[in-house]
Design an enzyme around this catalytic site. Structure first.
Site, PDB file in Angstrom:
ATOM      1  N   TYR A 440      67.779  22.981  49.407  1.00 33.09           N
ATOM      2  CA  TYR A 440      67.619  23.174  47.833  1.00 33.09           C
ATOM      3  C   TYR A 440      66.633  24.144  47.280  1.00 33.09           C
ATOM      4  CZ  TYR A 440      64.255  18.871  47.337  1.00 33.09           C
ATOM      5  OH  TYR A 440      63.658  18.227  47.536  1.00 33.09           O
ATOM      6  N   GLU A 441      66.709  24.555  45.986  1.00 33.98           N
ATOM      7  CA  GLU A 441      65.764  25.630  45.451  1.00 33.98           C
ATOM      8  C   GLU A 441      65.951  26.909  46.325  1.00 33.98           C
ATOM      9  OE1 GLU A 441      64.691  24.754  42.844  1.00 33.98           O
ATOM     10  OE2 GLU A 441      64.751  22.346  42.951  1.00 33.98           O
ATOM     11  N   GLY A 442      67.049  27.211  46.635  1.00 30.50           N
ATOM     12  CA  GLY A 442      67.471  28.462  47.497  1.00 30.50           C
ATOM     13  C   GLY A 442      67.289  28.189  48.884  1.00 30.50           C
TER      14      GLY A 442
END
Lengths: 598, 598
Positions: A440-442
């Site tokens: 997550y978050e890229g």
């Protein structure tokens, strides 16, 4: 149940002996954070993490969150009470702006505290973690009246925040997003669409939830240049700021996940929900990036955090579990067998984790300090250099420390043998929880592309050149110091590999962008090793200086630093050459197959 | 739900073009396995795996096994019916001795079929897998009347088998085991004690369960030299061989595990259960090793199997998921975005998995063939050499292919981004299932020690010298072949690193055994890369020969082999140098910390 003791002494060593904490005492916020105050706060945070967060980690995983038919979500047993304690103790506002009720302390300190909380209960720590990201976005891009309305509540923690980016067909490529915003007569917008994977999207911890939502205003340009950011509160605030009518946003379902079961990951449905534009129309991505950069460092901290608690438990097990005899002859003849910590391969796993954790912690705090300097230093040159470092290191910290965090959790689990695979001991939870941080978050592949495709070239390569210069100067400075030679020699070799890889990219990626993509993940990890190795160089030097000055009770702590530094150079740094070899092989064999041939 | 198509063409390429299947047609069992029969069997096995095993994989994971208050265990919905089909089709007896109702086909073929079954449902395939191990132990060490009584039922599959080694305080170090065997007047023994982590220990698939149990006969020597192996059936066979009275063995509880939920992992309580000695008293470990070697190869197959199905699904997702544009310009301008398979970093993950899988499959079949030769070849020299190879490669296949299998499952999951973390897509199950293969049947650290501490030195290093000679001769043979140079050059470099590491061990581990332990895991992986690289060398050569001869419809299949071989050399072989560097750093920094300092 897993044990945990916050690494306060190690954190203080980094702050005081590596970062030179007292030297920054003239900066806003730092003046209140004298070394003894810092020590007291860290000690208190460690106790809070162990006493309040940790006991809910395994039970929260087992129970998970529940969604009722009306769309309301309850968190696992004990979370509400623990969150109330968290708010009461003021942990959420540690580094927030005093104007909105925060304590205004350095972000560096908040990063250290965040490690402790994430170690003891990552799923729980995400609720305030997402709130911090939302606070940052509103603080930087919101209108004064938005700040006044939302920030005091969010800093207090009575309201929490979320980030709403992902849609079913659209993750990395935000240009595809479809959630619509239609202007209302009063200046607000009606938001409609579906968001997925929304952490802390709906729950029972706070009286209101402030969703920050990316959407496309009717008639906006296609792609990322037509995306705007909106505040969409679960309850519409009344004039006096109290939560009023229910807004048209609700949790459609909870995702069934591999881990972080204590956090409610929601499908959020927006059905003409009222939202207010944050910042300029169509400039939502920029605002979202403020939030995301904050979040990315926080995710890097999670990688370290899980790795640390997994390490501590693996150590306890390795000391306790009797199995086999030391290769060079029994160490504990009086027992039925030796504790497995005598076995080199068990040591290999423990030392590997330790060597990454201690340098990872230093790198996070070093970077967080630059984050503070970027905002608080007087000299614009200092601010610029600090900001360069932050931008350059953010993808490295996120990508490398979460990849290592997961690998380390797996290694710590391996120390337990079959006992690591059963739920009871808690090790398999660490593996399942750590896994999300790589995604997550890229996803980490995106971090690598951000580094190679964007951060390297920014301002004519100013940031990477400064990094080379800083690490190179450190090696040069200690070149003739015999005690430092084992460290600087390995570090210099790693730095050379990184510089060669950078040169290779400059020469080969311009005319053939696939060469950059093919190199990206290896480059990120090569960079990570050099950055961690640089931290080990600094820590080894500080340890030597203190030992030379007579370290008293700290002697064995400092000697252990030197051993671990040596282990890092022996066992982790050699990987830089393999990364360089892979990078230099280019994209040809990687890209040659037809898509149908896979 | 995940998709799966058995890699029949790839398996046939290995059997026919790499192993030269037809050349072995004179061996017992091989004469019936003509290439067209083999193709038919593999095709049928692939369909069976996809049609019968696969549909129960996700549901079996979700439901798990259930234990009732009376200690009986039920498998997930559909398992009973599928197992009946499995038995009926005769898959369990494929390579078993015809004397006991088996089909007597080569084990090599059974290994290939086992891959397909384990891909489609690893937890399920473990039930017959453990039975095969128990069959092997009884076949090699049992008395004629034991064979006559048990083997026909077990080959048929109407009875299943288990291995009972581990106890709560005793895993790797079997010398610590406490389960007692007290002689009865009739020559049987009364077995008492507790075993844990017993896969397929209790279930509802078969009418009887034959437990092979390690225990210590009253008055036996301490340590591993006092351990004996017993047959302890769940139901005591009547005179006519039908299951009679319930024996004093029962499932005390089911372990709550990270994965393989479809398999019942039991705590087994032996309470004066009747058991019969297998082989000689106090020589149980030798018999158990027969079973364990069989099982270790089977676990290596599991590593490959999960990696294969994870790969297939990641490929399908990468072709389908639209996100972003190719770096070098859009490939699918007509769509909203390009499929993510255009991105180099996605290719990196897919190609890495593919390159390991195809070579891993070749290495397993190559080794399984040597297993057949060790038993069936006429020439004792051939049998000896084949047995040497088996012994040397077993820990490498188990350790390396399960480590890679797990890493590959994680990489395949990463291709899915957030969708890989939710249960729905099935990718996180592959990660959870693959994890156990690194732990059971001897954790991978133990495999590495078996290799470095035992297998290298056996018979004066005969096996490793033969390996060096074989791989070296292959490189030498193709040195002047320009088309082969890219492959042999990398392979030779890897071989040199392996030889240097072996020399280093010979020089440094004798007087300081910790140097061997500190090197072991790196050495095993270095060995694995060279062995896999050797397979790629052979596959590349076979592909070139066939292409030169005009390959018709196979042309792209063979060209893809060459690309993947190249990728392996570009991207995986460089790691050998890092392994060598780590090995050569020795044990000093690894062992220096005091146990209390961790």
């Amino acid at each position: 149940m897993p044990v945990y003791q916050a690494p306060v002494a190690d954190t203080l060593f980094v702050l005081n002996d590596i970062l030179g904490w007292e030297r920054h005492g003239n900066l806003p916020g730092f003046s209140d954070a004298t070394p003894d105050v810092v020590e007291a706060i860290l000690g208190e945070a460690g106790r809070f993490a162990a006493d309040v967060f940790l006991p809910l980690n395994q039970s929260g995983d087992l129970e998970g969150c529940h969604r009722a038919a009306d769309g309301s979500v309850t968190t696992p047993k004990g979370f509400r009470e623990a969150y109330a304690q968290f708010r009461e103790a003021g942990w959420g506002g540690l580094s927030a702006d005093p104007e909105f009720g925060g304590q205004g302390l350095p972000h560096t300190l908040a990063a250290a505290v965040n490690e402790f909380l994430s170690s003891s209960n990552m799923a729980f720590a995400m609720y305030p973690g997402l709130t911090r990201g939302a606070i940052a976005a509103i603080e930087h891009h919101g209108a004064p009246e938005q700040k006044a309305l939302y920030l005091p509540k969010m800093v207090d923690g009575i309201w929490t925040g979320t980030m709403n980016l992902t849609e079913p067909h659209c993750g990395t490529d935000l240009g595809l997003l479809r959630t619509r915003a239609v202007p209302n007569a009063d200046g607000s917008f009606a938001i409609s669409g579906q968001k997925i994977f929304i952490s802390a999207g709906e729950h029972d911890l706070s009286e209101n939830i402030v969703h920050l939502v990316l959407a496309r205003i009717e008639g906006a340009p296609e792609g990322v240049k037509g995306i705007s950011l909106f505040i969409v509160p679960k309850f519409l605030p009344e004039e006096d700021g109290r939560p009023g009518a229910r807004n048209g946003v609700s949790c459609g379902s909870l995702e069934e996940k591999m881990g972080i079961h204590g956090n409610a990951t929601c499908v959020m449905n927006y059905d003409g929900a009222t939202g207010w534009l944050v910042g300029e129309a169509h400039k939502g991505l920029r605002a979202m990036f403020t939030m995301m950069n904050e979040a990315r460092l926080g995710v890097g901290v999670q990688g370290l955090a899980i790795s640390e608690i997994a390490y501590q438990n693996a150590v306890a097990y390795a000391r306790d579990r009797l199995q086999g005899r030391a290769l060079a002859g029994s160490k504990h003849g009086e027992k039925a067998a030796d504790p497995i910590i005598v076995h080199p391969d068990v040591r290999r796993m423990l030392m590997t984790i330790r060597a990454v954790n201690e340098a990872g912690r230093a790198l996070i705090l070093w970077t967080a300090l630059r984050g503070d300097l970027a905002h608080r230093a007087e000299d614009p040159k200092v601010r610029e250099a600090a900001d360069d470092w932050m931008g350059l290191l953010t993808p490295v910290i996120k990508g490398v420390l979460t990849d290592k965090g997961f690998e380390n959790a797996v290694m710590a689990q391996q120390v337990y043998g079959g006992h690591g695979y059963v739920r009871e001991w808690g090790m398999e939870q660490f593996v399942r929880d750590a896994r999300i941080a790589q995604i997550y978050e890229g996803a980490n592949g995106i971090q690598a592309l951000d580094l190679v495709g964007r951060k390297l070239a920014l301002n004519g390569g100013r940031a990477i050149q400064a990094f080379f210069k800083e690490v190179g100067a450190f090696c040069e400075e200690h070149r003739s110091n015999e005690a430092m030679a084992p460290f600087t020699k390995s570090l210099k070799k790693g730095l050379n590999d990184l510089q060669s890889a950078t040169m290779w990219l400059m020469t080969n990626a311009m005319q053939k962008p696939d060469n950059a993509g093919a190199a990206s993940t290896d480059y990120m990890h090569l960079f990570g090793l050099v950055a961690l190795g640089y931290m080990w160089g600094r820590m080894a030097h500080a340890a030597q200086e203190k030992l030379a000055a007579g370290a008293g009770d700290d002697t064995s702590f400092l000697e252990n630093k030197l051993v671990t530094a040596r282990f890092f150079m022996d066992r982790l740094m050699p990987e830089t050459a393999a990364h360089l070899a892979r990078i230099s092989s280019g994209a040809d064999s990687m890209m040659a197959l037809d898509a149908d041939a896979f």
